[in-house]
Scaffold this motif. Structure first.
Motif, PDB file in Angstrom:
ATOM      1  N   VAL A  88     -68.050  10.354 -24.021  1.00 21.27           N
ATOM      2  CA  VAL A  88     -68.684   9.851 -25.247  1.00 21.27           C
ATOM      3  C   VAL A  88     -67.737  10.005 -26.431  1.00 21.27           C
ATOM      4  CG1 VAL A  88     -70.553  10.261 -26.914  1.00 21.27           C
ATOM      5  CG2 VAL A  88     -71.060  10.193 -24.466  1.00 21.27           C
ATOM      6  N   TYR A  89     -67.137  11.185 -26.567  1.00 18.43           N
ATOM      7  CA  TYR A  89     -66.200  11.425 -27.664  1.00 18.43           C
ATOM      8  C   TYR A  89     -64.984  10.496 -27.572  1.00 18.43           C
ATOM      9  CZ  TYR A  89     -68.380  15.455 -29.900  1.00 18.43           C
ATOM     10  OH  TYR A  89     -69.228  16.278 -30.604  1.00 18.43           O
ATOM     11  N   SER A  90     -64.458  10.274 -26.389  1.00 18.06           N
ATOM     12  CA  SER A  90     -63.302   9.394 -26.218  1.00 18.06           C
ATOM     13  C   SER A  90     -63.646   7.953 -26.573  1.00 18.06           C
ATOM     14  CB  SER A  90     -62.793   9.454 -24.775  1.00 18.06           C
ATOM     15  OG  SER A  90     -62.393  10.758 -24.461  1.00 18.06           O
ATOM     16  N   PHE A  91     -64.763   7.479 -26.065  1.00 19.23           N
ATOM     17  CA  PHE A  91     -65.200   6.118 -26.360  1.00 19.23           C
ATOM     18  C   PHE A  91     -65.434   5.944 -27.855  1.00 19.23           C
ATOM     19  CE2 PHE A  91     -68.612   2.968 -26.873  1.00 19.23           C
ATOM     20  CZ  PHE A  91     -67.976   1.856 -26.317  1.00 19.23           C
ATOM     21  N   ALA A  92     -66.100   6.912 -28.471  1.00 19.18           N
ATOM     22  CA  ALA A  92     -66.371   6.849 -29.916  1.00 19.18           C
ATOM     23  C   ALA A  92     -65.064   6.859 -30.705  1.00 19.18           C
ATOM     24  CB  ALA A  92     -67.270   8.011 -30.338  1.00 19.18           C
ATOM     25  N   PHE A  93     -64.096   7.645 -30.258  1.00 21.57           N
ATOM     26  CA  PHE A  93     -62.818   7.708 -30.964  1.00 21.57           C
ATOM     27  C   PHE A  93     -62.129   6.345 -30.979  1.00 21.57           C
ATOM     28  CE2 PHE A  93     -58.189   8.413 -30.865  1.00 21.57           C
ATOM     29  CZ  PHE A  93     -58.034   8.943 -32.135  1.00 21.57           C
ATOM     30  N   VAL A  94     -62.029   5.733 -29.824  1.00 20.61           N
ATOM     31  CA  VAL A  94     -61.361   4.427 -29.739  1.00 20.61           C
ATOM     32  C   VAL A  94     -62.095   3.397 -30.595  1.00 20.61           C
ATOM     33  CG1 VAL A  94     -60.796   2.528 -28.166  1.00 20.61           C
ATOM     34  CG2 VAL A  94     -60.349   4.894 -27.480  1.00 20.61           C
ATOM     35  N   LEU A  95     -63.391   3.343 -30.460  1.00 20.39           N
ATOM     36  CA  LEU A  95     -64.192   2.382 -31.211  1.00 20.39           C
ATOM     37  C   LEU A  95     -64.122   2.635 -32.719  1.00 20.39           C
ATOM     38  CD1 LEU A  95     -66.328   0.056 -30.938  1.00 20.39           C
ATOM     39  CD2 LEU A  95     -68.036   1.861 -31.077  1.00 20.39           C
ATOM     40  N   LEU A  96     -64.356   3.873 -33.127  1.00 18.45           N
ATOM     41  CA  LEU A  96     -64.415   4.194 -34.552  1.00 18.45           C
ATOM     42  C   LEU A  96     -63.047   4.138 -35.226  1.00 18.45           C
ATOM     43  CD1 LEU A  96     -66.968   7.125 -34.426  1.00 18.45           C
ATOM     44  CD2 LEU A  96     -67.351   4.858 -35.400  1.00 18.45           C
ATOM     45  N   LEU A  97     -61.997   4.602 -34.546  1.00 22.90           N
ATOM     46  CA  LEU A  97     -60.679   4.555 -35.168  1.00 22.90           C
ATOM     47  C   LEU A  97     -60.205   3.106 -35.314  1.00 22.90           C
ATOM     48  CD1 LEU A  97     -58.697   6.625 -36.349  1.00 22.90           C
ATOM     49  CD2 LEU A  97     -57.329   6.312 -34.300  1.00 22.90           C
ATOM     50  N   GLY A  98     -60.513   2.278 -34.335  1.00 28.42           N
ATOM     51  CA  GLY A  98     -60.179   0.855 -34.457  1.00 28.42           C
ATOM     52  C   GLY A  98     -60.914   0.200 -35.619  1.00 28.42           C
ATOM     53  N   LEU A  99     -62.180   0.505 -35.752  1.00 31.67           N
ATOM     54  CA  LEU A  99     -62.974  -0.031 -36.854  1.00 31.67           C
ATOM     55  C   LEU A  99     -62.482   0.527 -38.194  1.00 31.67           C
ATOM     56  CD1 LEU A  99     -65.331  -1.829 -37.660  1.00 31.67           C
ATOM     57  CD2 LEU A  99     -66.863   0.093 -37.199  1.00 31.67           C
ATOM     58  N   PHE A 100     -62.143   1.803 -38.223  1.00 27.64           N
ATOM     59  CA  PHE A 100     -61.605   2.430 -39.437  1.00 27.64           C
ATOM     60  C   PHE A 100     -60.304   1.744 -39.851  1.00 27.64           C
ATOM     61  CE2 PHE A 100     -59.181   6.042 -41.392  1.00 27.64           C
ATOM     62  CZ  PHE A 100     -59.971   6.180 -42.527  1.00 27.64           C
ATOM     63  N   TRP A 101     -59.432   1.494 -38.894  1.00 26.75           N
ATOM     64  CA  TRP A 101     -58.155   0.830 -39.162  1.00 26.75           C
ATOM     65  C   TRP A 101     -58.403  -0.560 -39.748  1.00 26.75           C
ATOM     66  CZ3 TRP A 101     -53.911  -0.060 -34.904  1.00 26.75           C
ATOM     67  CH2 TRP A 101     -52.742  -0.528 -35.505  1.00 26.75           C
ATOM     68  N   TYR A 102     -59.312  -1.280 -39.155  1.00 27.36           N
ATOM     69  CA  TYR A 102     -59.655  -2.613 -39.663  1.00 27.36           C
ATOM     70  C   TYR A 102     -60.186  -2.535 -41.100  1.00 27.36           C
ATOM     71  CZ  TYR A 102     -62.349  -6.846 -40.458  1.00 27.36           C
ATOM     72  OH  TYR A 102     -62.876  -7.973 -41.025  1.00 27.36           O
ATOM     73  N   LEU A 103     -61.066  -1.594 -41.366  1.00 27.76           N
ATOM     74  CA  LEU A 103     -61.677  -1.484 -42.691  1.00 27.76           C
ATOM     75  C   LEU A 103     -60.687  -1.038 -43.772  1.00 27.76           C
ATOM     76  CD1 LEU A 103     -65.108   0.064 -41.694  1.00 27.76           C
ATOM     77  CD2 LEU A 103     -64.709  -2.243 -42.577  1.00 27.76           C
ATOM     78  N   ILE A 104     -59.751  -0.149 -43.427  1.00 26.12           N
ATOM     79  CA  ILE A 104     -58.786   0.284 -44.437  1.00 26.12           C
ATOM     80  C   ILE A 104     -57.666  -0.729 -44.623  1.00 26.12           C
ATOM     81  CG2 ILE A 104     -59.264   2.739 -44.188  1.00 26.12           C
ATOM     82  CD1 ILE A 104     -56.597   2.975 -42.634  1.00 26.12           C
ATOM     83  N   SER A 105     -57.431  -1.576 -43.621  1.00 33.74           N
ATOM     84  CA  SER A 105     -56.346  -2.552 -43.747  1.00 33.74           C
ATOM     85  C   SER A 105     -56.677  -3.622 -44.784  1.00 33.74           C
ATOM     86  CB  SER A 105     -56.037  -3.196 -42.394  1.00 33.74           C
ATOM     87  OG  SER A 105     -57.125  -3.978 -41.975  1.00 33.74           O
ATOM     88  N   ASP A 106     -57.949  -3.843 -45.018  1.00 38.09           N
ATOM     89  CA  ASP A 106     -58.366  -4.832 -46.017  1.00 38.09           C
ATOM     90  C   ASP A 106     -59.592  -4.294 -46.749  1.00 38.09           C
ATOM     91  OD1 ASP A 106     -58.325  -7.245 -47.419  1.00 38.09           O
ATOM     92  OD2 ASP A 106     -59.715  -8.184 -46.007  1.00 38.09           O
ATOM     93  N   ALA A 107     -59.418  -3.139 -47.401  1.00 38.18           N
ATOM     94  CA  ALA A 107     -60.544  -2.461 -48.054  1.00 38.18           C
ATOM     95  C   ALA A 107     -61.046  -3.282 -49.250  1.00 38.18           C
ATOM     96  CB  ALA A 107     -60.130  -1.070 -48.495  1.00 38.18           C
ATOM     97  N   LYS A 108     -62.277  -3.727 -49.141  1.00 42.02           N
ATOM     98  CA  LYS A 108     -62.935  -4.470 -50.222  1.00 42.02           C
ATOM     99  C   LYS A 108     -64.168  -3.675 -50.641  1.00 42.02           C
ATOM    100  CE  LYS A 108     -61.548  -8.876 -48.340  1.00 42.02           C
ATOM    101  NZ  LYS A 108     -61.913  -9.864 -47.368  1.00 42.02           N
ATOM    102  N   GLN A 109     -64.585  -3.862 -51.880  1.00 42.42           N
ATOM    103  CA  GLN A 109     -65.711  -3.093 -52.405  1.00 42.42           C
ATOM    104  C   GLN A 109     -66.983  -3.300 -51.595  1.00 42.42           C
ATOM    105  OE1 GLN A 109     -65.834  -4.089 -56.574  1.00 42.42           O
ATOM    106  NE2 GLN A 109     -64.616  -2.294 -57.108  1.00 42.42           N
ATOM    107  N   GLU A 110     -67.193  -4.489 -51.071  1.00 46.46           N
ATOM    108  CA  GLU A 110     -68.417  -4.713 -50.299  1.00 46.46           C
ATOM    109  C   GLU A 110     -68.386  -4.035 -48.929  1.00 46.46           C
ATOM    110  OE1 GLU A 110     -65.750  -8.333 -50.191  1.00 46.46           O
ATOM    111  OE2 GLU A 110     -66.810  -7.336 -51.804  1.00 46.46           O
ATOM    112  N   GLN A 111     -67.206  -3.541 -48.527  1.00 44.58           N
ATOM    113  CA  GLN A 111     -67.089  -2.838 -47.247  1.00 44.58           C
ATOM    114  C   GLN A 111     -67.009  -1.315 -47.418  1.00 44.58           C
ATOM    115  OE1 GLN A 111     -63.502  -4.667 -45.824  1.00 44.58           O
ATOM    116  NE2 GLN A 111     -64.621  -6.137 -44.579  1.00 44.58           N
ATOM    117  N   TYR A 112     -67.064  -0.815 -48.632  1.00 45.33           N
ATOM    118  CA  TYR A 112     -66.903   0.614 -48.870  1.00 45.33           C
ATOM    119  C   TYR A 112     -67.976   1.449 -48.181  1.00 45.33           C
ATOM    120  CZ  TYR A 112     -63.314  -0.113 -52.479  1.00 45.33           C
ATOM    121  OH  TYR A 112     -62.184  -0.444 -53.151  1.00 45.33           O
TER     122      TYR A 112
END
Length: 144
Positions: A88-112
């Motif tokens: 569970v922790y491994s799956f969550a890490f891959v999923l969440l870190l990928g999503l985090f990377w996507y969100l910080i790569s194009d951080a917009k106020q509506e995504q904060y």
């Protein structure tokens, strides 16, 4: 393991989680700590080094995971539960870190808000708060 030993291990792991939280700004590179303490919905995202932020966020997740798995094992003494939690922790890490990377790569106020929540799952032991009661409930259901 006897009860005293198990509770001591759980207490030490819990203390480790508290220490990680107390010294987060000294231990980890994370410009979002101060950003999210302020009225972030009306501010521009802070400047940051993407690779360094991902590395330190991943390291913090790893520390929290090890301590959380220690707590889970101390409470349930079950290798199967420990293995499942690791998956569970491994799956969550891959999923969440990928999503985090996507969100910080194009951080917009509506995504904060989404960025705040994804980051929260990565840097706080929230999965522990979800898994402990779930395993406890499962154990109760087995004995009934």
């Amino acid at each position: 393991m006897d009860r005293v030993k198990r509770y001591s291990i759980a207490a030490l792991c819990l203390l480790g989680l508290v220490i990680v939280r107390m010294f987060e700004s000294k231990l980890f590179y994370d410009p979002f700590i101060e950003f999210f303490k302020n009225d972030y919905l009306f501010l521009d995202a802070p400047k940051f080094e993407t690779f360094k932020l991902l590395l330190f966020t991943g390291f913090r997740y790893l520390l929290n995971t090890i301590l959380s798995l220690g707590i889970i094992f101390a409470f349930f003494k079950d290798v199967e539960i420990l293995k499942f939690s690791g998956v569970v922790y491994s799956f969550a890490f891959v999923l969440l870190l990928g999503l985090f990377w996507y969100l910080i790569s194009d951080a917009k106020q509506e995504q904060y808000l989404m960025l705040f929540n994804v980051r929260r799952f990565l840097i706080q032991p929230i999965l522990l708060l979800l898994l402990l009661p779930a395993f406890y409930y499962q154990r109760l259901r087995k004995t009934v």
